[in-house]
Motif scaffolding. Structure first.
Motif, PDB file in Angstrom:
ATOM      1  N   GLY A   1      27.907 143.961  57.205  1.00  0.00           N
ATOM      2  CA  GLY A   1      28.171 143.345  55.902  1.00  0.00           C
ATOM      3  C   GLY A   1      28.751 141.952  56.052  1.00  0.00           C
ATOM      4  N   ILE A   2      29.697 141.800  56.953  1.00  0.00           N
ATOM      5  CA  ILE A   2      30.253 140.473  57.229  1.00  0.00           C
ATOM      6  C   ILE A   2      29.184 139.583  57.873  1.00  0.00           C
ATOM      7  N   GLY A   3      28.337 140.199  58.649  1.00  0.00           N
ATOM      8  CA  GLY A   3      27.233 139.460  59.266  1.00  0.00           C
ATOM      9  C   GLY A   3      26.287 138.857  58.241  1.00  0.00           C
ATOM     10  N   GLN A   4      26.172 139.475  57.081  1.00  0.00           N
ATOM     11  CA  GLN A   4      25.329 138.899  56.032  1.00  0.00           C
ATOM     12  C   GLN A   4      25.884 137.546  55.579  1.00  0.00           C
ATOM     13  N   PHE A   5      27.199 137.468  55.445  1.00  0.00           N
ATOM     14  CA  PHE A   5      27.804 136.186  55.074  1.00  0.00           C
ATOM     15  C   PHE A   5      27.585 135.149  56.181  1.00  0.00           C
ATOM     16  N   LEU A   6      27.793 135.565  57.410  1.00  0.00           N
ATOM     17  CA  LEU A   6      27.589 134.632  58.516  1.00  0.00           C
ATOM     18  C   LEU A   6      26.141 134.160  58.590  1.00  0.00           C
ATOM     19  N   LEU A   7      25.222 135.079  58.367  1.00  0.00           N
ATOM     20  CA  LEU A   7      23.812 134.705  58.397  1.00  0.00           C
ATOM     21  C   LEU A   7      23.489 133.688  57.309  1.00  0.00           C
ATOM     22  N   THR A   8      24.116 133.850  56.152  1.00  0.00           N
ATOM     23  CA  THR A   8      23.893 132.889  55.066  1.00  0.00           C
ATOM     24  C   THR A   8      24.331 131.484  55.478  1.00  0.00           C
ATOM     25  N   PHE A   9      25.508 131.398  56.104  1.00  0.00           N
ATOM     26  CA  PHE A   9      25.984 130.087  56.547  1.00  0.00           C
ATOM     27  C   PHE A   9      25.100 129.517  57.652  1.00  0.00           C
ATOM     28  N   VAL A  10      24.657 130.356  58.552  1.00  0.00           N
ATOM     29  CA  VAL A  10      23.786 129.888  59.633  1.00  0.00           C
ATOM     30  C   VAL A  10      22.460 129.391  59.072  1.00  0.00           C
ATOM     31  N   LEU A  11      21.908 130.106  58.108  1.00  0.00           N
ATOM     32  CA  LEU A  11      20.644 129.664  57.509  1.00  0.00           C
ATOM     33  C   LEU A  11      20.820 128.358  56.737  1.00  0.00           C
TER      34      LEU A  11
ATOM     35  N   LEU B   1       7.219 125.622  53.699  1.00  0.00           N
ATOM     36  CA  LEU B   1       7.261 126.480  54.888  1.00  0.00           C
ATOM     37  C   LEU B   1       8.700 126.763  55.305  1.00  0.00           C
ATOM     38  N   GLN B   2       9.523 125.730  55.290  1.00  0.00           N
ATOM     39  CA  GLN B   2      10.926 125.900  55.661  1.00  0.00           C
ATOM     40  C   GLN B   2      11.624 126.864  54.722  1.00  0.00           C
ATOM     41  N   VAL B   3      11.437 126.697  53.451  1.00  0.00           N
ATOM     42  CA  VAL B   3      12.075 127.583  52.475  1.00  0.00           C
ATOM     43  C   VAL B   3      11.559 129.010  52.634  1.00  0.00           C
ATOM     44  N   ALA B   4      10.258 129.155  52.838  1.00  0.00           N
ATOM     45  CA  ALA B   4       9.681 130.497  52.975  1.00  0.00           C
ATOM     46  C   ALA B   4      10.238 131.209  54.203  1.00  0.00           C
ATOM     47  N   VAL B   5      10.360 130.498  55.305  1.00  0.00           N
ATOM     48  CA  VAL B   5      10.872 131.127  56.528  1.00  0.00           C
ATOM     49  C   VAL B   5      12.334 131.533  56.353  1.00  0.00           C
ATOM     50  N   LEU B   6      13.135 130.634  55.825  1.00  0.00           N
ATOM     51  CA  LEU B   6      14.561 130.936  55.700  1.00  0.00           C
ATOM     52  C   LEU B   6      14.826 132.044  54.680  1.00  0.00           C
ATOM     53  N   VAL B   7      14.139 132.011  53.570  1.00  0.00           N
ATOM     54  CA  VAL B   7      14.328 133.062  52.562  1.00  0.00           C
ATOM     55  C   VAL B   7      13.829 134.400  53.105  1.00  0.00           C
ATOM     56  N   SER B   8      12.719 134.371  53.834  1.00  0.00           N
ATOM     57  CA  SER B   8      12.206 135.613  54.418  1.00  0.00           C
ATOM     58  C   SER B   8      13.189 136.201  55.418  1.00  0.00           C
ATOM     59  N   LEU B   9      13.771 135.358  56.241  1.00  0.00           N
ATOM     60  CA  LEU B   9      14.770 135.846  57.206  1.00  0.00           C
ATOM     61  C   LEU B   9      15.953 136.492  56.489  1.00  0.00           C
ATOM     62  N   PHE B  10      16.427 135.834  55.452  1.00  0.00           N
ATOM     63  CA  PHE B  10      17.571 136.380  54.750  1.00  0.00           C
ATOM     64  C   PHE B  10      17.217 137.697  54.067  1.00  0.00           C
ATOM     65  N   LEU B  11      16.079 137.733  53.399  1.00  0.00           N
ATOM     66  CA  LEU B  11      15.689 138.963  52.701  1.00  0.00           C
ATOM     67  C   LEU B  11      15.423 140.097  53.680  1.00  0.00           C
ATOM     68  N   LEU B  12      14.831 139.796  54.815  1.00  0.00           N
ATOM     69  CA  LEU B  12      14.599 140.820  55.836  1.00  0.00           C
ATOM     70  C   LEU B  12      15.928 141.369  56.346  1.00  0.00           C
ATOM     71  N   SER B  13      16.849 140.500  56.605  1.00  0.00           N
ATOM     72  CA  SER B  13      18.169 140.934  57.071  1.00  0.00           C
ATOM     73  C   SER B  13      18.867 141.791  56.017  1.00  0.00           C
ATOM     74  N   TYR B  14      18.835 141.341  54.788  1.00  0.00           N
ATOM     75  CA  TYR B  14      19.523 142.075  53.725  1.00  0.00           C
ATOM     76  C   TYR B  14      18.857 143.419  53.469  1.00  0.00           C
ATOM     77  N   LEU B  15      17.538 143.449  53.493  1.00  0.00           N
ATOM     78  CA  LEU B  15      16.819 144.705  53.285  1.00  0.00           C
ATOM     79  C   LEU B  15      17.101 145.675  54.431  1.00  0.00           C
ATOM     80  N   THR B  16      17.163 145.169  55.645  1.00  0.00           N
ATOM     81  CA  THR B  16      17.508 146.017  56.791  1.00  0.00           C
ATOM     82  C   THR B  16      18.906 146.603  56.623  1.00  0.00           C
ATOM     83  N   TYR B  17      19.825 145.771  56.187  1.00  0.00           N
ATOM     84  CA  TYR B  17      21.195 146.242  55.954  1.00  0.00           C
ATOM     85  C   TYR B  17      21.220 147.341  54.892  1.00  0.00           C
ATOM     86  N   LEU B  18      20.486 147.143  53.807  1.00  0.00           N
ATOM     87  CA  LEU B  18      20.448 148.152  52.748  1.00  0.00           C
ATOM     88  C   LEU B  18      19.807 149.444  53.232  1.00  0.00           C
TER      89      LEU B  18
END
Length: 148
Positions: A102-112, A60-77
């Motif tokens: 774009g810089i926010g993507q890096f920050l989001l990665t560290f936060v996740l 569950l933890q992995v699914a939530v975190l990966v989903s958040l990252f992919l949603l953010s990245y897809l929104t950016y794209l």
């Protein structure tokens, strides 16, 4: 049967047509028995409700975190592709929204990654320690590295 009682027993081995017989010593038999006992202990642990709970929490933890990252990245794209006016809005001299996101993507990665470590330390690691202690008590963990 006598050979079995003396410390070695014979089992069939080699080519099937030759009827070859291979000797198996007590130490090999004891090793097999030890591996079978460890496998049985692991099998019991795999159906332990705490182990199932651990696996469920981790998934569950992995699914939530990966989903958040992919949603953010897809929104950016998608914003980069279809909202060019928004992305080209100048915030400062040469800094626009696209650069900040774009810089926010890096920050989001560290936060996740930080969130993953924090949640793991609080919810997963104590449960894993309990399961590890139980495995040691039952003899499933012998300290050896098994190769398959």
């Amino acid at each position: 049967m006598v050979e079995y009682m003396e410390g070695t027993y014979r089992s069939r081995g080699g080519d099937p047509g030759e009827g070859a017989v291979a000797d198996v010593t007590w130490s090999e038999s004891a090793g097999r028995r030890e591996r079978a006992d460890a496998a049985y202990a692991w099998e019991r642990l795999s159906v332990d409700p705490r182990f199932v709970k651990l696996r469920r929490r981790f998934a569950l933890q992995v699914a939530v975190l990966v989903s958040l990252f992919l949603l953010s990245y897809l929104t950016y794209l998608l914003l980069s592709a279809y909202a060019r006016d928004l992305m080209s809005y100048q915030v400062a001299d040469s800094v626009n929204i696209a650069l900040l996101l774009g810089i926010g993507q890096f920050l989001l990665t560290f936060v996740l990654a930080w969130a993953f470590g924090r949640f793991s330390a609080r919810a997963i690691d104590p449960l894993a320690a309990q399961i590890r202690d139980r495995a040691r008590d039952e003899g499933a963990l012998s300290g050896r590295v098994s190769r398959r």
